[in-house]
Scaffold this active site. Sequence first.
Site, PDB file in Angstrom:
ATOM      1  N   LYS A  53      11.958   5.028  -6.909  1.00 40.54           N
ATOM      2  CA  LYS A  53      10.756   5.384  -7.654  1.00 40.54           C
ATOM      3  C   LYS A  53      11.020   6.705  -8.375  1.00 40.54           C
ATOM      4  CE  LYS A  53       5.769   6.087  -6.825  1.00 40.54           C
ATOM      5  NZ  LYS A  53       4.722   6.112  -5.785  1.00 40.54           N
TER       6      LYS A  53
ATOM      7  N   SER B 229       0.802   3.010  -6.609  1.00 43.66           N
ATOM      8  CA  SER B 229       1.506   3.569  -7.734  1.00 43.66           C
ATOM      9  C   SER B 229       2.965   3.152  -7.839  1.00 43.66           C
ATOM     10  CB  SER B 229       1.443   5.093  -7.670  1.00 43.66           C
ATOM     11  OG  SER B 229       2.155   5.573  -6.551  1.00 43.66           O
TER      12      SER B 229
ATOM     13  N   SER C 184       0.298   3.353  -1.790  1.00 43.63           N
ATOM     14  CA  SER C 184       1.149   3.170  -2.977  1.00 43.63           C
ATOM     15  C   SER C 184       2.437   2.387  -2.749  1.00 43.63           C
ATOM     16  CB  SER C 184       1.493   4.522  -3.599  1.00 43.63           C
ATOM     17  OG  SER C 184       0.436   4.964  -4.403  1.00 43.63           O
TER      18      SER C 184
END
Lengths: 100, 489
Positions: free
Chosen positions: B83, B156, B180
């Site tokens: 990420k 997210s 997330s």
Amino acid sequence: MGIGRDEVMRIAELARLEFGEEDAAKYAKELDLILGYVAKLEEVGTEGKEALTHAQELVNVMRDDVPVEGLSQEQALMNAPARKGEFFLVPRIMDNSDED
Amino acid sequence: MELYEFGVGQLAEAFEKGIASPSEALSSVLERIAGLEGEVRAFLLTDEEGARKAAAKADGLWLAARKGGTKPSALTGMPFVLKDNICTKGTRTSCGSRMLENFVPPYDATVAVKLAGSVLLGKSNMDEFAMGSSTENSAFGPTKNPWDTRAVPGGSSGGSAACVSAGFAPFALGSDTGGSIRQPASLCGVVGLKPTYGRVSRYGLVAFGSSLDQIGPFARSVEDAAMVFEAIAGHDPKDSTSSPRPVPDVRKACSKGVKGMRIGLPKEYFANGLDPEVRDLVMKAVLRLKDEGAEIVEVSLPSSMYGLAAYYLAATAEASSNLARFDGIRYGLRDLGAKDVVSAMKRTRSQGFGDEVKRRIMLGTYVLSAGYYEAYYNKALKVRRVLKDEFDEAFAKCDAIAGPTTPEVAFRFGERTEHPLSMYMSDIYTITANLIGIPAISVPCGLSKGLPVGLQLAARAFDEETLFAAAAEVERGSGFAGRIGGGAR
């Protein structure tokens, strides 16, 4: 409660943000909605409860003070948006605008 | 079966036996990415050259092992994705924000160091600074759900979830502050784990809510996620909140079964707002656990639905303080036109941050400001304590808590962007695990209207073993392991 335009401007100043009039009105409305929602926390009885700031209740984690290599000056400066030699370059902090 | 379809365990075995090399695996995933990334848009950056070099090095290590040399760790040569809020030395780390559009970290996050032998394909898309549940808050455009490109992948960590779902990588890492990892895992039909707070070092993870953030894996099977968890977990002197406890053998736990395990069902999780099809699929999976010997017990978490409100106060308060570092002086964007330092900061931050980030900074600043601290922030932390007490009570009666990961399957783009609160509701079941620091995992348990449904399991702090044992059983029941997202073909 009611957050108005002035309150938004006050918080923005604290948060180092700036908004135009239109945005200030939008944020006031949205923050009002969110605060209206979180107000329901009042329904939860918390008398005698201690605030839980952290899930894992660690106390003062210490390690030996052993020097290790850190970032070099060049590495620390490599992302600087503005620099002068080996320094971060920033706009004036003191207000003495009559000088150069 | 193509190599891009191989899971972590299958690839490791193939590397060890010489059936395939890391370079061959890389070629297969790169071809897959070339074919579909235009549609899915899961990456913010890909590094093909770096990946080829890393794979070639790993080829040599596995070859040497077969000739009698030391056997490298299982993830050596394995393609993966990080990420874009996890710092990678020399590789841009943007957090999905204009603020860090040109930020190149001078150091690696601890998890990146731990995976140094694996093959980093690139950095995945995310909601800006991990604030959001759909990737629609990314400054660089949203990622699509590989099952149906009209639907969001969740967030997210939506880019990481989509990568694993689409067959771009056998595993990826994300971060989870309020759901997330688990929410996008659920929406994309993959496994996603939020470890116990303190299990995985946060060093090098760009901070959002420091008392809530944890890094964890995405994979296409529970056992694959277990292998990645074991590789990244453990104490790190660079993160004083990381735990010195030994990391359990969770891979072994995957074959343990659930005989005698007590699974708690919180009645509050199955009340209003839950899609009936999601409810049915989760209940079916729970009943299969019962068939395998688990004992199902009803538990009560009466305050759990207040978790979301407590979270939005605690998390935004922490965020407003964490994001104060983006002042345009040492790194990141700077408005160079300003004459004095305060207006430089204001202009930089107003240009660099997107709407949702500003909204949360404003809320956090407000609840921490004089006169509101007690009424909002402190109240939220007291509710956090109530939640912990309720979970402790529930865990006296059961070993794991089961329920849906999200109230609904993946929603459509634009459906929730106008109303911040409706977006926040997507995290209603995931948020409490962050507030009280316990581990939780999302495992696919079926499809509803062609979109994946996730079942969430939570366990006591540091009891990832129970979590994996139960999750693996859910997976055996659903037969979902290894599935690749269907829509993006």
